[in-house]
Design a protein around this motif. Sequence first.
Motif, mmCIF file in Angstrom:
data_model
loop_
_atom_site.group_PDB
_atom_site.id
_atom_site.type_symbol
_atom_site.label_atom_id
_atom_site.label_comp_id
_atom_site.label_asym_id
_atom_site.label_seq_id
_atom_site.Cartn_x
_atom_site.Cartn_y
_atom_site.Cartn_z
ATOM 1 N N ASP A 50 -6.538 -13.407 -1.006
ATOM 2 C CA ASP A 50 -6.779 -13.947 0.298
ATOM 3 C C ASP A 50 -7.669 -11.979 1.099
ATOM 4 N N ILE A 51 -6.764 -10.866 0.027
ATOM 5 C CA ILE A 51 -6.849 -9.619 0.507
ATOM 6 C C ILE A 51 -7.971 -9.427 0.054
ATOM 7 N N THR A 52 -7.932 -9.658 -1.523
ATOM 8 C CA THR A 52 -9.365 -8.783 -2.490
ATOM 9 C C THR A 52 -10.328 -9.901 -2.412
ATOM 10 N N GLU A 53 -10.115 -10.937 -1.947
ATOM 11 C CA GLU A 53 -11.633 -11.702 -1.518
ATOM 12 C C GLU A 53 -12.575 -10.781 0.047
ATOM 13 N N TYR A 54 -11.748 -9.762 0.404
ATOM 14 C CA TYR A 54 -12.476 -8.895 0.991
ATOM 15 C C TYR A 54 -13.051 -7.313 0.874
ATOM 16 N N ARG A 55 -12.461 -7.284 -1.052
ATOM 17 C CA ARG A 55 -13.363 -6.216 -1.514
ATOM 18 C C ARG A 55 -12.876 -4.644 -0.461
ATOM 19 N N PRO A 56 -11.021 -4.938 -0.224
ATOM 20 C CA PRO A 56 -11.128 -3.616 1.142
ATOM 21 C C PRO A 56 -11.336 -2.470 0.496
ATOM 22 N N ASP A 57 -11.807 -1.209 0.712
ATOM 23 C CA ASP A 57 -11.661 0.799 -0.159
ATOM 24 C C ASP A 57 -10.371 0.828 1.083
ATOM 25 N N VAL A 58 -9.689 0.250 1.538
ATOM 26 C CA VAL A 58 -8.765 0.251 2.790
ATOM 27 C C VAL A 58 -8.248 -0.672 3.195
ATOM 28 N N VAL A 59 -6.841 -1.046 3.398
ATOM 29 C CA VAL A 59 -6.158 -2.140 3.253
ATOM 30 C C VAL A 59 -4.345 -1.534 4.663
ATOM 31 N N GLY A 60 -4.489 -1.176 6.031
ATOM 32 C CA GLY A 60 -3.737 -1.020 6.315
ATOM 33 C C GLY A 60 -2.999 -2.289 7.025
ATOM 34 N N PHE A 61 -1.453 -1.919 6.926
ATOM 35 C CA PHE A 61 -0.205 -3.153 6.649
ATOM 36 C C PHE A 61 0.696 -2.493 8.056
ATOM 37 N N ALA A 62 0.568 -3.413 9.329
ATOM 38 C CA ALA A 62 2.048 -2.758 10.603
ATOM 39 C C ALA A 62 3.193 -3.643 9.827
ATOM 40 N N CYS A 63 3.764 -2.453 9.701
ATOM 41 C CA CYS A 63 5.239 -2.703 8.970
ATOM 42 C C CYS A 63 6.752 -3.069 10.059
ATOM 43 N N TYR A 64 7.297 -4.048 9.925
ATOM 44 C CA TYR A 64 8.654 -4.018 11.021
ATOM 45 C C TYR A 64 9.820 -4.830 9.808
ATOM 46 N N ILE A 65 10.565 -4.780 10.993
ATOM 47 C CA ILE A 65 12.186 -5.074 9.624
ATOM 48 C C ILE A 65 12.249 -6.667 9.167
ATOM 49 N N TRP A 66 11.217 -7.347 9.939
ATOM 50 C CA TRP A 66 11.335 -8.633 9.122
ATOM 51 C C TRP A 66 10.476 -8.964 7.950
ATOM 52 N N ASN A 67 9.449 -8.163 7.757
ATOM 53 C CA ASN A 67 8.182 -8.047 7.124
ATOM 54 C C ASN A 67 8.024 -7.159 5.168
ATOM 55 N N ILE A 68 8.713 -6.125 5.624
ATOM 56 C CA ILE A 68 8.959 -5.037 5.651
ATOM 57 C C ILE A 68 8.912 -5.209 3.396
ATOM 58 N N ASP A 69 10.210 -5.561 3.003
ATOM 59 C CA ASP A 69 10.097 -6.154 1.714
ATOM 60 C C ASP A 69 8.680 -6.466 1.201
ATOM 61 N N MET A 70 8.452 -8.136 1.762
ATOM 62 C CA MET A 70 7.280 -8.144 1.226
ATOM 63 C C MET A 70 6.462 -7.618 1.417
ATOM 64 N N THR A 71 6.033 -6.863 2.508
ATOM 65 C CA THR A 71 4.945 -5.708 2.427
ATOM 66 C C THR A 71 4.010 -4.930 1.502
ATOM 67 N N LEU A 72 5.522 -4.544 1.031
ATOM 68 C CA LEU A 72 6.143 -3.639 0.290
ATOM 69 C C LEU A 72 5.656 -4.118 -0.963
ATOM 70 N N HIS A 73 5.446 -5.351 -1.152
ATOM 71 C CA HIS A 73 5.511 -6.308 -2.629
ATOM 72 C C HIS A 73 3.580 -6.499 -2.573
ATOM 73 N N VAL A 74 3.410 -7.025 -1.514
ATOM 74 C CA VAL A 74 2.607 -7.726 -1.619
ATOM 75 C C VAL A 74 1.113 -5.857 -1.826
ATOM 76 N N ALA A 75 1.416 -4.666 -1.223
ATOM 77 C CA ALA A 75 1.388 -3.789 -1.319
ATOM 78 C C ALA A 75 0.905 -3.131 -2.933
ATOM 79 N N SER A 76 2.503 -3.178 -3.592
ATOM 80 C CA SER A 76 2.359 -3.013 -5.300
ATOM 81 C C SER A 76 1.200 -3.605 -5.660
ATOM 82 N N LEU A 77 1.119 -4.978 -5.580
ATOM 83 C CA LEU A 77 -0.238 -6.012 -6.495
ATOM 84 C C LEU A 77 -1.149 -5.780 -6.352
ATOM 85 N N ILE A 78 -1.504 -5.184 -4.721
ATOM 86 C CA ILE A 78 -2.733 -4.753 -5.113
ATOM 87 C C ILE A 78 -3.738 -3.975 -5.399
ATOM 88 N N LYS A 79 -2.499 -2.704 -5.504
ATOM 89 C CA LYS A 79 -2.392 -1.016 -6.091
ATOM 90 C C LYS A 79 -2.647 -1.603 -7.562
#
Length: 580
Positions: A50-79
């Motif tokens: 879904d994120i890549t459908e937006y074809r973003p140049d910049v993706v900003g993630f809001a990070c909290y204790i409940w989502n940090i591990d999964m957020t980092l996983h998603v971020a690594s895949l985007i890269k």
Amino acid sequence: MNILLTTLNAKYIHSSLALRYLRAYGRTKGQAYDIVEYTINMPVLSILADITEYRPDVVGFACYIWNIDMTLHVASLIKEVAPKTRIVLGGPEVSYTAETVMAEHPYVDYIVQGEGEEAFTALTQALQDGRTAEDITIVGVLGRTEDGRLVGSRDIAEVADLSTIPFPYDESDMNELTHKIMYYESSRGCPFSCQYCLSGNRNTVRFFPLQRTLQELQWFVDHEVKQIKFVDRTFNCAPHHHIPIMEWIHAADTATNFHLEMEAVLMGDREVELLSTAPKGRMQIEVGVQSTHEPTLAAICRHNDWSHIQSVIRPIIAAGRTHVHMDLIIGLPHEDYERFGQSFDDLFSLQPHALQLGFLKLLRGSGVSRMDAYDYRYDPKAPYEVLATHVLPYENIRFLKHFEDVFERFYNSERLRRTFTYVGQAILQRGESAFRYFEDMTREWLAAGNDKRKLNDRDQLAFLHNFFKKRHDTIAMELLGVDTLYAYKGRLRDEAIGLPPPRKEALKASEAFWRDEASVRRYIPEYSFNEWRRIRHTYAEVTLQRETAKILGVDSTTPTVMLIIDVEERVAPFVRPEVS
């Protein structure tokens, strides 16, 4: 430049206030951001797609204790799939450990530390201008150069003048957030220095303009928002600010509920009066006591005046107008198993509507995470939950996890409020320990193997009915049946929970009463007889002992009484008269 703001919420009903603040502030500087929210229960690859459908140049993630591990996983895949996309992280989970996070995760390009409105907007403008990390100097922004070096600010950003931040919501949000919790804040910061909390790191408070706040609250009311949850860390820290807001909420013509996090030590007569006389359900408060053990409070730099807390909370609960939610933390310094039980009993004595038991989280950047003297053992993965302390071994923590689960299922369940109001009052009248009572309940729960099975509602209620039965607590058994009738609109009836299907003889006598419209209208003024089956589904007959009936507001001179219960709660329970 396409800029996407996103986060992974803990549940579907949650929404992100932070992303909307960034969007609103960015608009004032000519920036345009798209917002998309996900949950931690969604597949990672679906989020990536879904994120890549937006074809973003910049993706900003809001990070909290409940989502940090999964957020980092998603971020690594985007890269991996879009290496030119800049990954920007922000939020409390990365603000105090930015260098460590960037060192461990080379796909992260920037971290915004602290409040992001000014810093993130300045960063996106700099990127649009074609500047690189070496050329970007913004307070609160740490970046990475092409060769992997970390450059930029190590400071925590803070918006000095909150009036420069626009109202975060617009009309488009009302369609998206219709069935979600809407968050709001009238201040930022906290006056306290509690060492388990990141809000205590700066010990300052700033306020949004009061008149603007009242206008924004009216906007929510005009849009018939169901609940507004204030995220102010200590809502009642400044009377010149919070008292007018509470008075406005008290007087508003609305069905909106307002959730406030309040510090009981700072509450005075005016707050108590407002909370005790407000329209029922208008306000609900969350009060974090955390512990009543003085050595524990001293170790975490927290001051509680327990006698004052009791003096302000008791009348609010007694008035029955405001829902009171209180908190304890398991795993704080110097509080062993027995002493935690005392803190539990202290708070339980106030009979709060909900008593939440949380387990200490050794948040990165918090004071308690640096307290080596207390021999903390904890999960190194978010949410960094405590496993053992210098006085609380893992065996106790393990049991208290089950205790918390059982207590949450039953006492904190709004569906069983009549039952556990009575149970709580009975425990206190007998001078017994509530902690021991629920400890016994937890041990029986474990002995039955319920921690290893997925139970439906019927199974859980049957366990509770049997627990009361073993203790010969007929009133609790009968109230459990009544609560079940109300909670499930009469659809859940079972011998195992004290609700057997009615016998033919009782049905025959009952039908005679319901066909006599004149008799029924004495209790249900607008009643008219229609389909017999529908009446049987809407009204239930239960035989209760006199003491139980009295709790439900029905006086009787006989040892037992037959009550009619309207499962939709439109009329109060009443005694079915005999009809010849």
